[in-house]
Design an enzyme around this catalytic site. Structure first.
Site, PDB file in Angstrom:
ATOM      1  N   GLY A 292       0.821  -1.202   0.000  1.00 58.31           N
ATOM      2  CA  GLY A 292       0.000   0.000   0.000  1.00 58.31           C
ATOM      3  C   GLY A 292       0.849   1.243   0.000  1.00 58.31           C
ATOM      4  O   GLY A 292       2.059   1.186  -0.159  1.00 58.31           O
TER       5      GLY A 292
ATOM      6  N   MET B  43       0.487   4.214  -1.944  1.00 62.34           N
ATOM      7  CA  MET B  43       0.382   5.203  -3.007  1.00 62.34           C
ATOM      8  C   MET B  43      -0.853   6.097  -2.893  1.00 62.34           C
ATOM      9  O   MET B  43      -0.968   7.082  -3.594  1.00 62.34           O
ATOM     10  CB  MET B  43       0.434   4.539  -4.383  1.00 62.34           C
ATOM     11  CG  MET B  43       1.832   4.146  -4.802  1.00 62.34           C
ATOM     12  SD  MET B  43       3.072   5.438  -4.515  1.00 62.34           S
ATOM     13  CE  MET B  43       2.661   6.555  -5.869  1.00 62.34           C
ATOM     14  N   GLU B  44      -1.772   5.774  -1.965  1.00 62.13           N
ATOM     15  CA  GLU B  44      -2.932   6.652  -1.807  1.00 62.13           C
ATOM     16  C   GLU B  44      -2.507   8.002  -1.234  1.00 62.13           C
ATOM     17  O   GLU B  44      -3.219   8.972  -1.325  1.00 62.13           O
ATOM     18  CB  GLU B  44      -4.024   6.010  -0.927  1.00 62.13           C
ATOM     19  CG  GLU B  44      -3.636   5.680   0.491  1.00 62.13           C
ATOM     20  CD  GLU B  44      -2.821   4.397   0.592  1.00 62.13           C
ATOM     21  OE1 GLU B  44      -2.213   4.208   1.639  1.00 62.13           O
ATOM     22  OE2 GLU B  44      -2.787   3.613  -0.382  1.00 62.13           O
TER      23      GLU B  44
ATOM     24  N   HIS C 116       8.465   9.979   3.877  1.00 60.01           N
ATOM     25  CA  HIS C 116       8.992   8.851   4.650  1.00 60.01           C
ATOM     26  C   HIS C 116      10.273   8.300   4.008  1.00 60.01           C
ATOM     27  O   HIS C 116      11.291   8.140   4.670  1.00 60.01           O
ATOM     28  CB  HIS C 116       7.926   7.757   4.776  1.00 60.01           C
ATOM     29  CG  HIS C 116       8.356   6.612   5.650  1.00 60.01           C
ATOM     30  ND1 HIS C 116       8.174   6.617   7.016  1.00 60.01           N
ATOM     31  CD2 HIS C 116       9.003   5.469   5.361  1.00 60.01           C
ATOM     32  CE1 HIS C 116       8.678   5.500   7.520  1.00 60.01           C
ATOM     33  NE2 HIS C 116       9.195   4.771   6.537  1.00 60.01           N
ATOM     34  N   GLU C 117      10.199   8.039   2.705  1.00 61.88           N
ATOM     35  CA  GLU C 117      11.373   7.479   2.017  1.00 61.88           C
ATOM     36  C   GLU C 117      12.541   8.462   2.039  1.00 61.88           C
ATOM     37  O   GLU C 117      13.696   8.078   2.188  1.00 61.88           O
ATOM     38  CB  GLU C 117      11.030   7.061   0.586  1.00 61.88           C
ATOM     39  CG  GLU C 117      10.031   5.901   0.507  1.00 61.88           C
ATOM     40  CD  GLU C 117      10.342   4.754   1.456  1.00 61.88           C
ATOM     41  OE1 GLU C 117      11.527   4.364   1.565  1.00 61.88           O
ATOM     42  OE2 GLU C 117       9.424   4.258   2.112  1.00 61.88           O
TER      43      GLU C 117
ATOM     44  N   HIS D 123      14.299   8.406   5.282  1.00 58.97           N
ATOM     45  CA  HIS D 123      15.210   7.261   5.383  1.00 58.97           C
ATOM     46  C   HIS D 123      16.615   7.597   4.871  1.00 58.97           C
ATOM     47  O   HIS D 123      17.579   6.914   5.221  1.00 58.97           O
ATOM     48  CB  HIS D 123      14.676   6.066   4.589  1.00 58.97           C
ATOM     49  CG  HIS D 123      13.822   5.149   5.400  1.00 58.97           C
ATOM     50  ND1 HIS D 123      14.257   4.597   6.587  1.00 58.97           N
ATOM     51  CD2 HIS D 123      12.565   4.678   5.211  1.00 58.97           C
ATOM     52  CE1 HIS D 123      13.300   3.817   7.078  1.00 58.97           C
ATOM     53  NE2 HIS D 123      12.260   3.860   6.266  1.00 58.97           N
TER      54      HIS D 123
ATOM     55  N   GLU E 172      12.970   2.795  11.813  1.00 62.32           N
ATOM     56  CA  GLU E 172      11.609   3.236  11.500  1.00 62.32           C
ATOM     57  C   GLU E 172      11.047   4.264  12.480  1.00 62.32           C
ATOM     58  O   GLU E 172      10.275   5.126  12.075  1.00 62.32           O
ATOM     59  CB  GLU E 172      10.676   2.026  11.365  1.00 62.32           C
ATOM     60  CG  GLU E 172      11.051   1.086  10.215  1.00 62.32           C
ATOM     61  CD  GLU E 172      11.077   1.763   8.846  1.00 62.32           C
ATOM     62  OE1 GLU E 172      10.588   2.908   8.715  1.00 62.32           O
ATOM     63  OE2 GLU E 172      11.610   1.150   7.904  1.00 62.32           O
TER      64      GLU E 172
ATOM     65  N   ASP F 299       9.411 -10.879   8.789  1.00 57.02           N
ATOM     66  CA  ASP F 299       8.163 -10.585   8.075  1.00 57.02           C
ATOM     67  C   ASP F 299       6.928 -10.957   8.909  1.00 57.02           C
ATOM     68  O   ASP F 299       5.858 -10.389   8.730  1.00 57.02           O
ATOM     69  CB  ASP F 299       8.109 -11.327   6.731  1.00 57.02           C
ATOM     70  CG  ASP F 299       9.084 -10.731   5.706  1.00 57.02           C
ATOM     71  OD1 ASP F 299       9.552  -9.594   5.927  1.00 57.02           O
ATOM     72  OD2 ASP F 299       9.383 -11.408   4.706  1.00 57.02           O
TER      73      ASP F 299
ATOM     74  N   TYR G  89       7.664   1.680  14.333  1.00 55.34           N
ATOM     75  CA  TYR G  89       7.371   2.986  13.743  1.00 55.34           C
ATOM     76  C   TYR G  89       6.795   3.939  14.788  1.00 55.34           C
ATOM     77  O   TYR G  89       7.338   5.018  15.042  1.00 55.34           O
ATOM     78  CB  TYR G  89       6.336   2.852  12.616  1.00 55.34           C
ATOM     79  CG  TYR G  89       6.803   2.072  11.412  1.00 55.34           C
ATOM     80  CD1 TYR G  89       7.170   2.727  10.242  1.00 55.34           C
ATOM     81  CD2 TYR G  89       6.877   0.680  11.431  1.00 55.34           C
ATOM     82  CE1 TYR G  89       7.580   2.025   9.122  1.00 55.34           C
ATOM     83  CE2 TYR G  89       7.297  -0.031  10.319  1.00 55.34           C
ATOM     84  CZ  TYR G  89       7.649   0.643   9.167  1.00 55.34           C
ATOM     85  OH  TYR G  89       8.061  -0.064   8.069  1.00 55.34           O
TER      86      TYR G  89
HETATM   87 ZN   LIG Z   1      10.413   3.065   6.634  1.00 55.14          ZN
END
Ligand SMILES: [Zn+2]
Length: 506
Positions: A279, A281-282, A290-291, A294, A313, A370, A378
């Site tokens: 998810g 892209m909304e 966020h990216e 980083h 995070e 995972d 976060y």
């Molecule tokens: Zn991240």
């Protein structure tokens, strides 16, 4: 002898890999990459040397100068469900070696798309997702963030496609016979007319999970002095992405003001075909914030193992919100804190029978990262940093953050390293905040910040009113974006009458 990371076979007594020179031949019809990798070690080594692999076939291990075979074994019989398959080389005073290998179509890091699965529906596409421990399914590696590597890569791809990497692009050129002598025995059509080579280098030491590429029919648009957006060529996707990301340079400048110079030269963005399963892209601007964050926290300073994932995070969530606040205003940043708070509470509830994973620093021995992925690193991480900010004041905390980033950049650290640096630079902080409870305790500490966002509260109460059949009026939703709608839908009563939904849809 001791492993450096519960998710890797890497031995603490083995020298670190400092550089890997990769040659990758992409065979789209079989969803396979045939490859060679020239490893350089920090010091010469004799005896067993361990590398992580998953679903790789290893063809040969050679001394790079003499082509003398190096004994190796791939212990498929003792494969670990989480770590994968141990590759053991028997070295005799080697400081470099050359491996040839092939990936499998089931490689956990590679997503191969057939033309119908892409936006244009005319060409195939492949992209990577190596985090947390999937790089080993593309190339053998000491696949732990505790071992940072530099690399170069030569990608041989069909000439109607192009490649992008999370690395500097060197050149696009016709393939040459001497590009990949180690792959000669595999009889690939390396120099065929319909192939092209793209070369990349990563000169900064990065954790292996940051290894990333995409190959497809890619085009790009400049959207800033150091930012290009890549997406499928000639598509509406590329045009709308270019528009969406116009403000990226402003975000980079805000980031630099807050956290120090941007150390990666370029900040390019790749928009994947719409079938991308994750998810986000909304709300593209927040994803970019966020990216981008980083670039300082996560990519520059990296958690040593996934047990300290909050260092990546939590810091990035904090940094993202500071960038959003500077660029989009305090109201939006506060809404994000509210959404995050809700997600944190849900995940704390989800882990009520497994409290270990409500801790910032946790034990992941025998645990697949995972499987325990959650909002905790976060949002609890964000809460911890925000708690410190509220204690010392924003300007003192900003100064501390800059110092922290300058001190540990291009390093991989753990929670204790952070806490020691915190106590050293903010003397007495351990008497004001229970640092042990925050980092090692379960659940949410009582001195966390429960957000009071006006927007957040009004959306949540609108959603609650839906139970009584009261739907939002047009003027109430006029300035809502994806995020507001997401929050509203999330808070709708779980058993809503179909007649109410019908009312709304009208
Ligand atoms: Zn991240």
């Amino acid at each position: 002898m001791a492993p450096v990371d519960p998710h890797s076979f890497t031995e603490s007594t083995h020298p670190a890999t400092t550089h890997i020179a990769l040659t990758l031949y992409f065979d789209f019809p079989s969803s396979t990459i045939h490859a060679s990798a020239l490893f350089t070690l920090q010091t010469p080594h004799s005896g067993p040397f361990f590398l992580d692999t998953r679903s790789l076939t290893v063809h040969s291990a050679l001394h790079p100068d003499t082509a003398t075979p190096i004994p190796f074994s791939l212990s498929t019989t003792t494969s670990d469900p989480i770590k994968g398959t141990l590759l053991t080389l028997t070295l005799s005073n080697h400081s470099s070696f050359l491996l040839t290998f092939s990936t499998s179509p089931s490689s956990s890091a590679l997503q191969w798309l057939l033309p119908p699965q892409t936006f244009n529906k005319t060409h195939p596409f492949v992209y990577t997702q190596c985090q947390a421990i999937h790089a080993r399914s593309i190339f053998p590696s000491q696949d732990t963030p505790a071992r940072r590597i530099r690399y170069s890569a030569i990608l041989n791809i069909p000439s109607d496609l192009s490649a992008v990497m999370a690395a500097s692009h060197v050149t696009r050129r016709p393939p040459r016979d001497d590009d990949a002598p180690a792959l000669a025995s595999l009889n690939l059509n390396w120099c065929s007319q319909d192939r092209v080579v793209e070369e990349f280098v990563m000169e900064q030491p990065v954790p292996p999970y940051l290894f990333a590429f995409a190959v497809g029919q890619l085009g790009n648009r400049e959207v800033g002095p150091r930012t290009r957006v890549y997406a499928e060529e000639g598509s509406a996707l590329l045009d709308s992405a270019a528009k969406e990301f116009e403000g990226t340079e402003e975000m980079i400048r805000e980031g630099e003001k807050l956290f120090g110079e941007y150390d990666w030269e370029r900040f390019d963005l790749l928009v994947l075909p719409p079938s991308f399963p994750y998810g986000g892209m909304e709300n593209p601007k927040m994803v970019v914030a966020h990216e981008l964050a980083h670039s300082w926290t996560g990519n520059l300073i990296t958690n040593k193992t996934n047990e300290h994932f909050w260092l990546n995070e939590g810091f990035t969530t904090y940094a993202e919100r500071r960038i959003v606040e500077a660029v989009q205003g305090e109201k939006r940043a506060t809404l994000n804190v509210g959404i995050g708070w809700r997600g944190l509470n849900e995940d704390i509830e989800r882990f009520k029978d497994n409290l270990e994973f409500t801790k910032l620093k946790n034990n992941q021995q025998g645990i697949d990262p995972d499987d325990v992925y959650s909002e905790v690193p976060y949002e609890k991480g964000f809460q911890f940093l925000f708690r410190i900010e509220r204690q010392v004041g924003r300007s003192a905390f900003d100064e501390f953050l800059k110092k922290y980033i300058a001190k540990f950049k291009f390093q991989s650290i753990d929670t204790d390293t952070f806490l020691d640096f915190l106590k050293e630079n903010i003397p007495g902080i351990e008497n004001q905040i229970d640092l042990v409870m925050w980092t090692e305790g379960t659940g949410i500490p009582a001195d966390a910040y429960e957000p009071e966002s006006g927007v957040y509260t009004s959306i949540v109460s609108l959603a609650k009113e839906a139970a009584n059949g009261r739907m939002p009026r047009e003027e109430e939703v006029a300035d809502w974006h994806g995020q507001e709608w997401e929050l509203y839908l999330d808070n709708l009563p779980k058993s809503i009458e179909s007649s109410q939904v019908y009312t709304h849809s009208k």
